[in-house]
Design an enzyme around this catalytic site. Structure first.
Site, mmCIF file in Angstrom:
data_model
loop_
_atom_site.group_PDB
_atom_site.id
_atom_site.type_symbol
_atom_site.label_atom_id
_atom_site.label_comp_id
_atom_site.label_asym_id
_atom_site.label_seq_id
_atom_site.Cartn_x
_atom_site.Cartn_y
_atom_site.Cartn_z
ATOM 1 N N ARG A 115 0.817 -1.217 0.000
ATOM 2 C CA ARG A 115 0.000 0.000 0.000
ATOM 3 C C ARG A 115 0.850 1.265 0.000
ATOM 4 N NH1 ARG A 115 -5.054 -2.089 3.644
ATOM 5 N NH2 ARG A 115 -6.323 -2.572 1.835
ATOM 6 N N GLY B 9 -13.909 -4.572 0.324
ATOM 7 C CA GLY B 9 -15.247 -4.102 0.714
ATOM 8 C C GLY B 9 -15.758 -3.016 -0.216
ATOM 9 N N LYS C 109 -19.347 -16.904 1.720
ATOM 10 C CA LYS C 109 -20.787 -16.804 1.983
ATOM 11 C C LYS C 109 -21.617 -16.272 0.815
ATOM 12 C CE LYS C 109 -21.768 -14.773 5.996
ATOM 13 N NZ LYS C 109 -20.993 -13.898 6.869
ATOM 14 N N GLY D 299 -10.432 -9.190 -1.300
ATOM 15 C CA GLY D 299 -9.135 -9.324 -0.650
ATOM 16 C C GLY D 299 -8.541 -10.708 -0.826
HETATM 17 P P1 ADP Z 1 -12.891 -12.302 -1.020
HETATM 18 O O1 ADP Z 1 -12.051 -11.761 0.112
HETATM 19 O O2 ADP Z 1 -12.093 -12.540 -2.261
HETATM 20 O O3 ADP Z 1 -14.120 -11.499 -1.253
HETATM 21 P P2 ADP Z 1 -14.270 -14.138 0.707
HETATM 22 O O4 ADP Z 1 -13.778 -13.376 1.889
HETATM 23 O O5 ADP Z 1 -15.693 -14.091 0.364
HETATM 24 O O6 ADP Z 1 -13.392 -13.774 -0.583
HETATM 25 O O7 ADP Z 1 -13.941 -15.678 0.914
HETATM 26 C C1 ADP Z 1 -12.669 -16.159 1.233
HETATM 27 C C2 ADP Z 1 -12.761 -17.344 2.144
HETATM 28 O O8 ADP Z 1 -13.583 -18.354 1.600
HETATM 29 C C3 ADP Z 1 -11.411 -17.956 2.366
HETATM 30 O O9 ADP Z 1 -11.071 -17.796 3.733
HETATM 31 C C4 ADP Z 1 -11.598 -19.422 2.015
HETATM 32 O O10 ADP Z 1 -10.968 -20.303 2.900
HETATM 33 C C5 ADP Z 1 -13.105 -19.585 2.096
HETATM 34 N N1 ADP Z 1 -13.536 -20.730 1.295
HETATM 35 C C6 ADP Z 1 -13.435 -20.896 -0.027
HETATM 36 N N2 ADP Z 1 -13.873 -22.112 -0.387
HETATM 37 C C7 ADP Z 1 -14.250 -22.744 0.734
HETATM 38 C C8 ADP Z 1 -14.810 -24.030 1.015
HETATM 39 N N3 ADP Z 1 -15.036 -24.924 0.048
HETATM 40 N N4 ADP Z 1 -15.085 -24.333 2.316
HETATM 41 C C9 ADP Z 1 -14.855 -23.431 3.277
HETATM 42 N N5 ADP Z 1 -14.348 -22.209 3.081
HETATM 43 C C10 ADP Z 1 -14.060 -21.861 1.813
HETATM 44 MG MG MG Z 2 -12.297 -11.921 2.250
#
Ligand code: ADP
Ligand code: MG
Length: 400
Positions: free
Chosen positions: A40, A381, A205, A358
């Site tokens: 950053r 976010g 989620k 992220g």
């Molecule tokens: P981003 O930060 O890219 O928006 P998220 O925060 O929504 O992504 O999701 C990231 C998390 O999702 C990671 O910690 C990862 O471990 C979890 N994840 C991905 N696939 C699975 C899975 N099959 N079971 C449990 N957790 C998962």
């Molecule tokens: Mg995340």
């Protein structure tokens, strides 16, 4: 569509000797006073250097972490002092750290005859009113400067005093280079993505991503779902999910969404095979399923090889790809392989490719394919909210 514009930094004229409040996101990961990753800071340098080269008197403001207030413990744990040292080293300039971010101390310094330094306000969250978007605090800062520049994209979804109230007061304002690029890239995906357009979602989620799907639904040609999100959709289709993560409260929503895509004659691709384990603590016992179903006692932690190929084939035809959320538990190798395969597939297309999130950005960087993406958004976010169709307070406040 709105016709108000955000000025880019280069559109500001006569900057010589102007006093500038430069809002940056220098919220770097830190442990025991040591900076763990200075990305950053490095990314902020072009904007800082440009202002210096224009002869500006630069005062930088940033938050760091989540201090509860201004107590001795917080002041010690969330001080920007290590960031000040890093800036000295990178800019080869004196950096004066202003102990109280809401004090009057910068006034005299900014008015000095010859100005050959940078001022850095201490963690803005030490200032009472920053997080409450307090107008009086913003007025105080506004009185110190002539110009406001925001290059803190990752903070633009927060209506805080340095992001929202302050630029509403300062008349001469612009986006820094990082923010300008983010707006340009994300606006293109959100408003006019060249088609076919693929939205690739994963991560933990469904709940977190509903807003993006809903806002983009009429533009999506193909929706690809991996990560933990996929199992809620598989459940909705009546497939076996074993012990994989499912959001029980979102199964009906998933059912309805699948129908809406079908009615529009648009594709939703779900995993057709998976990497499964009995427990995340025993990755060595992993197996790959033959088909989409997952037996009881097993949980899916990554998309399988057939799915990688299916997604890759579909992606290769797309002109725009937006990816948010890793395809598996990428923090635990080898469950990063599905995400790496998708990173590779996206990187190899000719299309316009953007990652926002992220964890997905981290996975792309680890895969080594990040440089081949058109754009990697730095604000998780902020990017999600933007893609949900929300106007970010920090960007609205910059509009002329
Ligand atoms: P981003 O930060 O890219 O928006 P998220 O925060 O929504 O992504 O999701 C990231 C998390 O999702 C990671 O910690 C990862 O471990 C979890 N994840 C991905 N696939 C699975 C899975 N099959 N079971 C449990 N957790 C998962
Ligand atoms: Mg995340």
């Amino acid at each position: 569509m709105r016709n108000k514009v955000v000025k880019g930094l280069k559109e500001l004229e006569n900057l010589k000797d102007k006093k500038v409040f430069l809002r940056l996101d220098l919220n770097v990961p830190m442990k025991d006073g040591k900076i763990l990753d200075d990305t950053r800071i490095r990314e902020a340098l072009p904007t800082i250097q440009y202002l210096i080269d224009q002869g500006c008197r630069v005062m930088i403001g940033s938050h760091l972490g989540r201090p509860k207030g201004n107590g001795a413990e917080d002041r010690k744990n969330f001080s920007l002092e290590p960031v000040a040292s890093a800036l000295v080293e990178k800019l080869k300039k004196e950096v004066v750290l202003i102990d109280s971010p809401d004090s009057d101390a910068p006034r005299g310094l900014l008015a000095e005859g010859k100005f050959d330094k940078i001022l850095l306000l201490e963690n803005l969250r030490f200032a009472k009113g920053e997080e409450a978007n307090d107008n009086a605090l913003a007025q105080k800062w506004a009185k110190l400067v002539d110009v406001y520049v925001n290059d803190a994209y990752g903070s633009c979804h927060r209506a805080h005093a340095s992001i929202d109230a302050l630029p509403r007061i300062v008349r001469v304002k612009a986006s820094g280079f990082l923010l300008e690029k983010e707006i340009e890239m994300l606006a293109k995906v959100r408003n006019s993505p060249p088609t076919p357009f693929a939205l690739v979602l994963g991560g933990s989620k469904v709940t977190d991503k509903i807003g993006v799907i809903e806002n983009m639904i009429n533009k999506i040609d193909v929706l690809m779902i991996g990560g933990a999100m996929a199992y809620t959709f598989m459940k909705a289709k009546g497939l076996m999910v074993g012990g994989s993560r499912v959001e029980a409260g979102k199964v009906d929503y998933a059912k309805e969404l699948l129908k809406r895509f079908e009615a529009r004659d648009k594709k939703v691709l779900l995993p057709i095979d998976h990497v499964i384990v009995k427990s995340l603590d025993a990755p060595a016992g992993r197996q790959t399923t033959k088909g989409a179903d997952i037996e009881p006692g097993w949980m899916a932690v990554d998309i399988g090889p057939k799915t990688r190929e299916l997604f890759q084939k579909e992606l290769s035809n797309c002109k725009t790809i937006f990816w948010n959320g890793p395809m598996g538990v990428y923090e635990v190798p080898p469950f990063n392989e599905g995400s790496f395969a998708i990173a590779k597939a996206i990187a190899e297309t000719e299309g316009f490719t953007v990652i926002g999130g992220g964890d997905s950005a981290a996975a792309a960087v680890e895969s080594g394919y990040a440089p081949k993406f058109t754009h990697i958004s730095t604000g998780g976010g902020a990017s999600l909210e933007y893609m949900e169709g929300k106007d970010l307070p920090g960007i609205l406040a910059l509009e002329q």
